[in-house]
Design an enzyme around this catalytic site. Structure first.
Site, mmCIF file in Angstrom:
data_model
loop_
_atom_site.group_PDB
_atom_site.id
_atom_site.type_symbol
_atom_site.label_atom_id
_atom_site.label_comp_id
_atom_site.label_asym_id
_atom_site.label_seq_id
_atom_site.Cartn_x
_atom_site.Cartn_y
_atom_site.Cartn_z
ATOM 1 N NE ARG A 1 -3.747 0.212 2.326
ATOM 2 C CZ ARG A 1 -4.370 0.642 3.429
ATOM 3 N NH1 ARG A 1 -4.282 -0.052 4.543
ATOM 4 N NH2 ARG A 1 -5.071 1.757 3.415
ATOM 5 C CG HIS B 1 -9.109 6.466 10.650
ATOM 6 N ND1 HIS B 1 -10.057 6.170 9.702
ATOM 7 C CD2 HIS B 1 -9.813 6.773 11.784
ATOM 8 C CE1 HIS B 1 -11.272 6.284 10.241
ATOM 9 N NE2 HIS B 1 -11.149 6.651 11.487
ATOM 10 C CB CYS C 1 8.309 2.623 24.225
ATOM 11 S SG CYS C 1 9.265 2.823 22.715
ATOM 12 N N GLY D 1 -16.424 12.348 0.033
ATOM 13 C CA GLY D 1 -15.882 11.029 -0.297
ATOM 14 C C GLY D 1 -15.826 10.052 0.858
HETATM 15 P P1 NAD Z 1 -15.481 4.083 2.054
HETATM 16 O O1 NAD Z 1 -14.853 3.185 1.036
HETATM 17 O O2 NAD Z 1 -16.355 3.455 3.071
HETATM 18 O O3 NAD Z 1 -16.364 5.152 1.249
HETATM 19 C C1 NAD Z 1 -15.849 5.838 0.144
HETATM 20 C C2 NAD Z 1 -16.915 6.804 -0.326
HETATM 21 O O4 NAD Z 1 -16.349 7.607 -1.342
HETATM 22 C C3 NAD Z 1 -18.155 6.120 -0.931
HETATM 23 O O5 NAD Z 1 -19.328 6.654 -0.328
HETATM 24 C C4 NAD Z 1 -18.098 6.520 -2.414
HETATM 25 O O6 NAD Z 1 -19.374 6.703 -2.981
HETATM 26 C C5 NAD Z 1 -17.330 7.821 -2.346
HETATM 27 N N1 NAD Z 1 -16.600 8.181 -3.560
HETATM 28 C C6 NAD Z 1 -16.051 7.365 -4.483
HETATM 29 N N2 NAD Z 1 -15.454 8.099 -5.444
HETATM 30 C C7 NAD Z 1 -15.650 9.410 -5.115
HETATM 31 C C8 NAD Z 1 -15.264 10.639 -5.704
HETATM 32 N N3 NAD Z 1 -14.579 10.667 -6.863
HETATM 33 N N4 NAD Z 1 -15.616 11.793 -5.098
HETATM 34 C C9 NAD Z 1 -16.332 11.774 -3.940
HETATM 35 N N5 NAD Z 1 -16.723 10.636 -3.332
HETATM 36 C C10 NAD Z 1 -16.384 9.467 -3.915
HETATM 37 O O7 NAD Z 1 -14.330 4.969 2.720
HETATM 38 P P2 NAD Z 1 -14.288 5.837 4.060
HETATM 39 O O8 NAD Z 1 -15.616 6.445 4.309
HETATM 40 O O9 NAD Z 1 -13.092 6.694 3.932
HETATM 41 O O10 NAD Z 1 -14.029 4.802 5.258
HETATM 42 C C11 NAD Z 1 -13.244 3.674 5.133
HETATM 43 C C12 NAD Z 1 -11.971 3.550 5.977
HETATM 44 O O11 NAD Z 1 -10.925 3.089 5.118
HETATM 45 C C13 NAD Z 1 -11.411 4.770 6.624
HETATM 46 O O12 NAD Z 1 -11.211 4.431 7.952
HETATM 47 C C14 NAD Z 1 -10.042 5.033 5.971
HETATM 48 O O13 NAD Z 1 -9.087 5.285 6.989
HETATM 49 C C15 NAD Z 1 -9.677 3.744 5.296
HETATM 50 N N6 NAD Z 1 -9.043 3.853 3.948
HETATM 51 C C16 NAD Z 1 -8.156 4.848 3.637
HETATM 52 C C17 NAD Z 1 -7.627 4.943 2.342
HETATM 53 C C18 NAD Z 1 -6.649 6.044 2.008
HETATM 54 O O14 NAD Z 1 -5.945 6.535 2.893
HETATM 55 N N7 NAD Z 1 -6.563 6.454 0.745
HETATM 56 C C19 NAD Z 1 -7.998 4.034 1.371
HETATM 57 C C20 NAD Z 1 -8.888 3.011 1.726
HETATM 58 C C21 NAD Z 1 -9.406 2.936 3.020
#
Ligand code: NAD
Length: 261
Positions: A71, A120, A131, A209
């Site tokens: 990742r 997060h 530690c 998002g």
């Molecule tokens: P999620 O996958 O649950 O939701 C993503 C949302 O983004 C969806 O509702 C979708 O419809 C929307 N989306 C997709 N494309 C979009 C765009 N172009 N513009 C606007 N919205 C768009 O993700 P979440 O709500 O962030 O929660 C999931 C968890 O996963 C979090 O805790 C996060 O820390 C972690 N995560 C982080 C990353 C990262 O750092 N890039 C990647 C994956 C997961």
């Protein structure tokens, strides 16, 4: 602006003395990183929930590090999107602007955002699980990736661990792990408090998002922002949609760059 754009959003932004933004993995989808649902099923043959947990790490630290190595590489190979840059531009115009993100990919910081609360954690640092000392995550990955200690050879790591030379062992006796909030863990208290404060102060809240399924982050967009006009920007309906003042069915990059212009 696209047809989905409310005429008054820019006016609200200009009038707001305090703005809070909550972002989720959807904004980084614009950079080419999968959303949580994109990666949320299986990684190779492992459930993500099992890897991203203290139990998963205790069971197989090398496997967990392998996943993060992959990742981290993906994060380093992409660039912030126009939506990330737009939020940085908005911050420059608004005195009290807080960006709370659930993302761990550092793309907001790379785009120039400054007041960023990484709810997060962050995938650029490692911490000792005993530690709490921090060091760059890439240092740990580099130590793991030396020719005689490859990520694909768990036996080498385990045998090194026995005589205390494992690159995963900290001198205090703990182990290096990514500085990420895993399933079942609490968010860093000072970061969460600062996010709650920012949400409570905000006159405008942008929710970009995120599916709104992960708590307590999602509460920033609902019960924590008591005075704000709340605008969701997401191409899909979410569990937050019913609670916000306005829902714009569009991608982040369809709305934010235009708003920042
Ligand atoms: P999620 O996958 O649950 O939701 C993503 C949302 O983004 C969806 O509702 C979708 O419809 C929307 N989306 C997709 N494309 C979009 C765009 N172009 N513009 C606007 N919205 C768009 O993700 P979440 O709500 O962030 O929660 C999931 C968890 O996963 C979090 O805790 C996060 O820390 C972690 N995560 C982080 C990353 C990262 O750092 N890039 C990647 C994956 C997961």
């Amino acid at each position: 602006m696209p047809v989905t754009e409310p005429d008054d959003l820019r006016a609200r932004l200009d009038a707001a003395r305090s703005v809070c933004v909550l972002t989720g993995s959807g904004i980084s989808a614009e950079s080419g990183l999968p959303t949580f649902r994109g990666v949320g099923g299986l990684w190779r043959t492992h459930r993500v929930e099992e890897l991203a947990s203290p139990q998963g790490f205790a069971r197989d630290p090398l496997l967990v590090w392998s996943w993060y190595a992959e990742r981290r590489k993906a994060h380093a190979s992409v660039e912030p999107s126009p939506a990330h840059f737009a939020l940085a531009a908005l911050e420059a115009r608004i005195a009290d602007f807080t960006l709370a993100t659930q993302n761990v990919d550092s793309l907001h910081l790379r785009a120039g955002s400054r007041n960023v609360l990484e709810l997060h954690g962050k995938m650029r640092e490692a911490k000792c699980n005993r530690c709490d000392e921090r060091r760059p995550l890439d240092d740990v990955l580099a130590a793991l990736d030396t020719p005689d200690v490859t990520l694909s050879d768990p036996n080498v790591i385990l045998s090194l661990s026995k005589d205390g030379r494992s690159p995963l062992l900290h001198h205090c006796g703990g182990m290096w792990r990514p500085d990420i909030v895993w399933f079942g863990e609490a968010l860093p208290a000072h970061v969460l408090e600062a996010a709650f404060d920012a949400a409570a102060r905000a006159e405008l809240m942008l929710v970009v998002g995120t599916s709104g399924l992960v708590q307590p982050a999602a509460s920033l967009a609902t019960k924590r922002c008591t005075r704000a006009y709340v605008v969701e920007i997401n191409p899909e309906e979410t569990v937050l949609t019913a609670h916000v003042d306005r829902s714009i069915r569009a991608r982040a990059s369809d709305v934010l760059p235009e708003l920042a212009r």
